[in-house]
Design a protein around this motif. Structure first.
Motif, PDB file in Angstrom:
ATOM      1  N   THR A 102      12.727  -8.137   3.806  1.00 52.83           N
ATOM      2  CA  THR A 102      13.194  -6.780   4.054  1.00 52.83           C
ATOM      3  C   THR A 102      13.714  -6.662   5.477  1.00 52.83           C
ATOM      4  O   THR A 102      12.945  -6.674   6.438  1.00 52.83           O
ATOM      5  CB  THR A 102      12.056  -5.769   3.818  1.00 52.83           C
ATOM      6  N   ALA A 103      15.029  -6.585   5.576  1.00 52.45           N
ATOM      7  CA  ALA A 103      15.653  -6.315   6.876  1.00 52.45           C
ATOM      8  C   ALA A 103      15.872  -4.811   6.961  1.00 52.45           C
ATOM      9  O   ALA A 103      14.980  -4.021   6.628  1.00 52.45           O
ATOM     10  CB  ALA A 103      16.942  -7.120   7.018  1.00 52.45           C
TER      11      ALA A 103
ATOM     12  N   ALA B 141       0.816  -1.224   0.000  1.00 52.16           N
ATOM     13  CA  ALA B 141       0.000   0.000   0.000  1.00 52.16           C
ATOM     14  C   ALA B 141       0.844   1.266   0.000  1.00 52.16           C
ATOM     15  O   ALA B 141       0.320   2.350  -0.255  1.00 52.16           O
ATOM     16  CB  ALA B 141      -0.922   0.003   1.223  1.00 52.16           C
TER      17      ALA B 141
END
Ligand SMILES: NC(=O)c1ccc[n+]([C@@H]2O[C@H](COP(=O)([O-])OP(=O)(O)OC[C@H]3O[C@@H](n4cnc5c(N)ncnc54)[C@H](O)[C@@H]3O)[C@@H](O)[C@H]2O)c1
Length: 249
Positions: A139-140, A15
Protein backbone atom coordinates in the motif's frame (compact mmCIF):
# COMPACT_ATOMS: atom_id res chain seq x y z
CA UNK A 1 -16.86 -15.20 -6.97
CA UNK A 2 -14.49 -17.41 -4.97
CA UNK A 3 -11.18 -16.07 -6.26
CA UNK A 4 -9.35 -16.99 -3.05
CA UNK A 5 -10.64 -20.49 -2.37
CA UNK A 6 -7.90 -22.68 -0.83
CA UNK A 7 -5.62 -19.65 -0.39
CA UNK A 8 -4.10 -18.31 2.77
CA UNK A 9 -3.87 -14.52 3.00
CA UNK A 10 -1.89 -12.52 5.54
CA UNK A 11 -3.18 -8.97 5.85
CA UNK A 12 -1.53 -6.27 7.95
CA UNK A 13 -3.50 -3.28 9.20
CA UNK A 14 -6.53 -5.57 9.44
CA UNK A 15 -8.00 -3.90 12.54
CA UNK A 16 -9.33 -0.89 10.68
CA UNK A 17 -10.10 0.86 7.41
CA UNK A 18 -8.68 -0.55 4.19
CA UNK A 19 -7.02 -3.54 5.90
CA UNK A 20 -10.24 -4.56 7.60
CA UNK A 21 -12.21 -4.14 4.36
CA UNK A 22 -9.60 -6.22 2.49
CA UNK A 23 -9.76 -8.99 5.10
CA UNK A 24 -13.55 -9.05 4.72
CA UNK A 25 -13.34 -9.03 0.93
CA UNK A 26 -10.82 -11.86 0.66
CA UNK A 27 -12.61 -13.94 3.30
CA UNK A 28 -15.93 -13.49 1.50
CA UNK A 29 -14.24 -14.95 -1.57
CA UNK A 30 -12.97 -18.07 0.16
CA UNK A 31 -9.61 -17.03 1.63
CA UNK A 32 -8.32 -18.25 4.94
CA UNK A 33 -7.28 -14.96 6.50
CA UNK A 34 -4.61 -14.11 9.06
CA UNK A 35 -5.51 -10.66 10.33
CA UNK A 36 -2.43 -8.87 11.69
CA UNK A 37 -2.37 -5.53 13.45
CA UNK A 38 -0.76 -3.80 16.42
CA UNK A 39 -4.24 -2.90 17.69
CA UNK A 40 -5.12 -6.10 19.59
CA UNK A 41 -8.80 -5.48 20.29
CA UNK A 42 -9.49 -4.25 16.75
CA UNK A 43 -7.80 -7.17 15.07
CA UNK A 44 -9.57 -9.71 17.31
CA UNK A 45 -12.85 -8.05 16.36
CA UNK A 46 -12.09 -8.29 12.64
CA UNK A 47 -11.20 -12.00 12.87
CA UNK A 48 -14.28 -12.69 15.01
CA UNK A 49 -16.54 -11.01 12.45
CA UNK A 50 -15.02 -13.09 9.66
CA UNK A 51 -15.50 -16.32 11.64
CA UNK A 52 -19.11 -15.39 12.39
CA UNK A 53 -19.62 -15.12 8.63
CA UNK A 54 -18.26 -18.63 8.17
CA UNK A 55 -14.69 -17.88 7.16
CA UNK A 56 -11.51 -19.38 8.59
CA UNK A 57 -9.72 -16.45 10.24
CA UNK A 58 -7.13 -15.82 12.93
CA UNK A 59 -6.01 -12.64 14.64
CA UNK A 60 -2.34 -12.01 15.32
CA UNK A 61 -1.08 -9.01 17.25
CA UNK A 62 1.86 -7.78 15.21
CA UNK A 63 3.94 -4.64 15.10
CA UNK A 64 5.17 -4.60 11.53
CA UNK A 65 8.14 -2.40 12.48
CA UNK A 66 9.47 -5.08 14.86
CA UNK A 67 11.45 -7.86 13.10
CA UNK A 68 10.71 -10.41 15.85
CA UNK A 69 7.00 -9.66 15.75
CA UNK A 70 6.94 -9.99 11.96
CA UNK A 71 8.88 -13.26 12.11
CA UNK A 72 6.46 -14.65 14.71
CA UNK A 73 3.45 -13.62 12.61
CA UNK A 74 4.67 -15.37 9.48
CA UNK A 75 5.73 -18.41 11.54
CA UNK A 76 2.27 -18.61 13.14
CA UNK A 77 0.63 -18.37 9.72
CA UNK A 78 2.70 -21.26 8.40
CA UNK A 79 2.33 -23.39 11.54
CA UNK A 80 -1.42 -22.94 11.56
CA UNK A 81 -2.26 -23.15 7.87
CA UNK A 82 0.79 -24.71 6.20
CA UNK A 83 1.17 -22.21 3.37
CA UNK A 84 1.01 -18.54 2.44
CA UNK A 85 -0.40 -17.41 -0.91
CA UNK A 86 -1.28 -13.72 -0.52
CA UNK A 87 0.49 -10.99 1.45
CA UNK A 88 -1.25 -7.61 1.70
CA UNK A 89 0.84 -4.96 3.47
CA UNK A 90 -1.71 -2.37 4.49
CA UNK A 91 -0.64 -1.19 7.98
CA UNK A 92 0.36 2.45 8.00
CA UNK A 93 0.51 5.65 10.02
CA UNK A 94 0.28 9.33 9.11
CA UNK A 95 1.17 12.57 10.86
CA UNK A 96 1.01 16.15 9.62
CA UNK A 97 3.69 18.77 10.30
CA UNK A 98 5.74 21.34 8.42
CA UNK A 99 8.81 19.52 7.14
CA UNK A 100 11.18 21.87 8.98
CA UNK A 101 9.34 21.16 12.25
CA UNK A 102 9.17 17.38 11.81
CA UNK A 103 10.72 15.66 14.81
CA UNK A 104 13.32 13.03 14.05
CA UNK A 105 11.51 10.44 16.17
CA UNK A 106 8.28 11.05 14.19
CA UNK A 107 10.22 10.74 10.91
CA UNK A 108 11.82 7.49 12.10
CA UNK A 109 8.54 6.04 13.38
CA UNK A 110 6.65 6.75 10.15
CA UNK A 111 9.45 5.30 8.02
CA UNK A 112 9.76 2.27 10.29
CA UNK A 113 6.06 1.36 10.14
CA UNK A 114 5.22 2.27 6.55
CA UNK A 115 8.42 1.39 4.71
CA UNK A 116 10.53 -0.84 6.97
CA UNK A 117 7.38 -2.70 8.04
CA UNK A 118 6.60 -3.48 4.40
CA UNK A 119 10.19 -4.63 3.84
CA UNK A 120 10.22 -6.84 6.96
CA UNK A 121 6.94 -8.52 6.05
CA UNK A 122 8.04 -9.15 2.47
CA UNK A 123 11.45 -10.43 3.55
CA UNK A 124 9.90 -12.92 5.92
CA UNK A 125 7.13 -13.99 3.53
CA UNK A 126 9.06 -14.31 0.27
CA UNK A 127 10.46 -17.83 0.86
CA UNK A 128 6.92 -19.09 1.42
CA UNK A 129 5.46 -17.08 -1.48
CA UNK A 130 8.12 -18.56 -3.77
CA UNK A 131 6.90 -22.01 -2.72
CA UNK A 132 3.25 -21.18 -3.37
CA UNK A 133 3.89 -18.89 -6.38
CA UNK A 134 2.03 -16.31 -4.39
CA UNK A 135 1.40 -12.60 -4.62
CA UNK A 136 2.22 -9.38 -2.78
CA UNK A 137 0.10 -6.23 -2.69
CA UNK A 138 1.68 -3.25 -0.93
CA UNK A 139 0.00 0.00 0.00
CA UNK A 140 1.58 3.19 -1.24
CA UNK A 141 -0.42 6.40 -1.67
CA UNK A 142 -1.08 9.26 -4.04
CA UNK A 143 1.53 10.90 -1.79
CA UNK A 144 4.07 8.71 -3.61
CA UNK A 145 3.06 10.22 -6.95
CA UNK A 146 2.58 13.94 -6.35
CA UNK A 147 3.47 16.56 -3.79
CA UNK A 148 1.37 16.50 -0.62
CA UNK A 149 2.01 19.25 1.93
CA UNK A 150 3.05 18.61 5.55
CA UNK A 151 3.58 14.90 5.08
CA UNK A 152 7.33 14.77 4.39
CA UNK A 153 7.96 11.52 6.26
CA UNK A 154 4.75 9.87 5.07
CA UNK A 155 5.35 10.86 1.43
CA UNK A 156 8.95 9.64 1.58
CA UNK A 157 7.80 6.35 3.11
CA UNK A 158 5.17 5.81 0.43
CA UNK A 159 7.55 6.74 -2.39
CA UNK A 160 9.84 4.11 -0.90
CA UNK A 161 7.06 1.51 -0.80
CA UNK A 162 6.34 2.10 -4.49
CA UNK A 163 10.00 1.82 -5.58
CA UNK A 164 10.48 -1.18 -3.32
CA UNK A 165 7.48 -2.86 -4.96
CA UNK A 166 8.87 -2.27 -8.45
CA UNK A 167 12.09 -3.92 -7.29
CA UNK A 168 10.28 -6.97 -5.93
CA UNK A 169 8.34 -7.32 -9.18
CA UNK A 170 11.46 -7.56 -11.30
CA UNK A 171 13.43 -9.62 -8.77
CA UNK A 172 10.83 -12.33 -8.13
CA UNK A 173 8.42 -12.08 -11.08
CA UNK A 174 10.13 -14.75 -13.19
CA UNK A 175 9.98 -17.09 -10.18
CA UNK A 176 6.21 -16.75 -10.12
CA UNK A 177 5.66 -14.14 -7.42
CA UNK A 178 3.85 -11.00 -8.56
CA UNK A 179 4.23 -7.74 -6.61
CA UNK A 180 2.06 -4.68 -7.06
CA UNK A 181 1.02 -1.63 -5.06
CA UNK A 182 -2.13 0.39 -4.69
CA UNK A 183 -1.95 4.17 -4.38
CA UNK A 184 -5.09 5.19 -2.54
CA UNK A 185 -6.34 8.71 -2.01
CA UNK A 186 -9.53 10.16 -0.51
CA UNK A 187 -10.58 6.91 1.15
CA UNK A 188 -12.68 7.51 4.24
CA UNK A 189 -10.95 5.79 7.19
CA UNK A 190 -9.74 6.68 10.69
CA UNK A 191 -6.30 7.60 9.33
CA UNK A 192 -7.78 10.96 8.39
CA UNK A 193 -8.36 11.71 12.08
CA UNK A 194 -4.67 12.70 12.03
CA UNK A 195 -5.41 15.48 9.55
CA UNK A 196 -4.75 19.04 10.60
CA UNK A 197 -3.31 22.03 8.80
CA UNK A 198 -0.21 22.93 10.82
CA UNK A 199 -0.07 26.48 12.20
CA UNK A 200 0.54 28.97 9.38
CA UNK A 201 -0.13 26.34 6.67
CA UNK A 202 -1.83 27.53 3.47
CA UNK A 203 -4.98 25.45 2.88
CA UNK A 204 -4.71 26.05 -0.86
CA UNK A 205 -1.77 23.63 -0.92
CA UNK A 206 -4.28 20.89 -0.19
CA UNK A 207 -5.64 20.94 -3.74
CA UNK A 208 -3.78 17.74 -4.63
CA UNK A 209 -5.32 15.75 -1.82
CA UNK A 210 -8.83 17.09 -2.10
CA UNK A 211 -11.24 14.43 -3.36
CA UNK A 212 -11.85 14.66 -7.13
CA UNK A 213 -15.55 14.03 -6.61
CA UNK A 214 -16.01 12.64 -3.11
CA UNK A 215 -14.47 10.42 -0.47
CA UNK A 216 -15.27 6.75 -0.84
CA UNK A 217 -15.34 3.99 1.74
CA UNK A 218 -12.49 1.53 2.31
CA UNK A 219 -14.15 -1.03 0.01
CA UNK A 220 -13.01 1.10 -2.93
CA UNK A 221 -9.38 0.34 -2.08
CA UNK A 222 -10.10 -3.23 -0.91
CA UNK A 223 -11.66 -4.05 -4.29
CA UNK A 224 -8.49 -2.95 -6.09
CA UNK A 225 -6.28 -4.88 -3.68
CA UNK A 226 -8.40 -8.02 -4.13
CA UNK A 227 -8.17 -7.67 -7.90
CA UNK A 228 -4.36 -7.36 -7.82
CA UNK A 229 -4.14 -10.32 -5.43
CA UNK A 230 -6.32 -12.50 -7.65
CA UNK A 231 -5.50 -14.54 -10.74
CA UNK A 232 -7.48 -12.01 -12.77
CA UNK A 233 -4.36 -9.85 -12.45
CA UNK A 234 -2.04 -12.67 -13.56
CA UNK A 235 -0.44 -10.46 -16.23
CA UNK A 236 0.01 -7.47 -13.92
CA UNK A 237 3.31 -7.16 -12.09
CA UNK A 238 5.08 -4.07 -10.83
CA UNK A 239 2.38 -1.41 -11.02
CA UNK A 240 1.15 1.28 -8.65
CA UNK A 241 -2.60 1.37 -9.16
CA UNK A 242 -4.17 4.71 -8.30
CA UNK A 243 -7.43 4.39 -6.37
CA UNK A 244 -8.21 8.04 -5.78
CA UNK A 245 -11.36 8.87 -7.73
CA UNK A 246 -9.20 10.61 -10.34
CA UNK A 247 -7.69 13.20 -7.99
CA UNK A 248 -4.33 13.10 -9.77
CA UNK A 249 -5.77 12.92 -13.30
N1 LIG B 1 -7.36 6.36 3.65
C1 LIG B 1 -6.70 6.93 2.64
O1 LIG B 1 -7.20 7.85 1.97
C2 LIG B 1 -5.32 6.45 2.28
C3 LIG B 1 -4.64 7.12 1.25
C4 LIG B 1 -3.38 6.68 0.89
C5 LIG B 1 -2.80 5.59 1.53
N2 LIG B 1 -3.46 4.98 2.54
C6 LIG B 1 -2.80 3.87 3.19
O2 LIG B 1 -3.69 2.79 3.40
C7 LIG B 1 -3.24 2.01 4.49
C8 LIG B 1 -4.39 1.73 5.43
O3 LIG B 1 -4.79 2.95 6.01
P1 LIG B 1 -6.30 3.28 6.40
O4 LIG B 1 -6.67 4.49 5.61
O5 LIG B 1 -7.12 2.06 6.31
O6 LIG B 1 -6.07 3.77 7.90
P2 LIG B 1 -6.44 3.11 9.31
O7 LIG B 1 -5.84 4.01 10.31
O8 LIG B 1 -7.90 2.85 9.36
O9 LIG B 1 -5.69 1.70 9.30
C9 LIG B 1 -4.31 1.56 9.54
C10 LIG B 1 -4.10 0.31 10.35
O10 LIG B 1 -2.69 0.09 10.49
C11 LIG B 1 -2.48 -0.37 11.82
N3 LIG B 1 -1.11 -0.13 12.24
C12 LIG B 1 -0.53 1.06 12.51
N4 LIG B 1 0.73 0.87 12.92
C13 LIG B 1 0.96 -0.48 12.89
C14 LIG B 1 2.08 -1.28 13.19
N5 LIG B 1 3.22 -0.76 13.64
N6 LIG B 1 1.96 -2.63 13.04
C15 LIG B 1 0.80 -3.18 12.61
N7 LIG B 1 -0.30 -2.45 12.32
C16 LIG B 1 -0.22 -1.11 12.45
C17 LIG B 1 -3.47 0.43 12.66
O11 LIG B 1 -3.68 -0.14 13.95
C18 LIG B 1 -4.69 0.40 11.77
O12 LIG B 1 -5.50 -0.73 12.04
C19 LIG B 1 -2.09 2.79 5.14
O13 LIG B 1 -0.85 2.25 4.71
C20 LIG B 1 -2.27 4.19 4.59
O14 LIG B 1 -1.07 4.92 4.53
C21 LIG B 1 -4.71 5.38 2.94
Amino acid sequence: MQRFANRVALITGAASGIGEATAERLASEGATVVCADVHSHGVEETAKTLRERGAEATAVVCDVSDPDSVKATVRETLERYGALHVLCNIAGILKFAHMHETRLDDWNRILSVNLTGTFLMCREAIPHLLESRGVIVNTASTAALAGHPWTAAYSASKGGVLSFTYGLAIEYGKQGVRSNAVCPGSVETPIHDAFEVPPGGDRKLLYRIMPFDKMRGPDAAANAIAFLASDEAAHINGIGLRVDGGALS
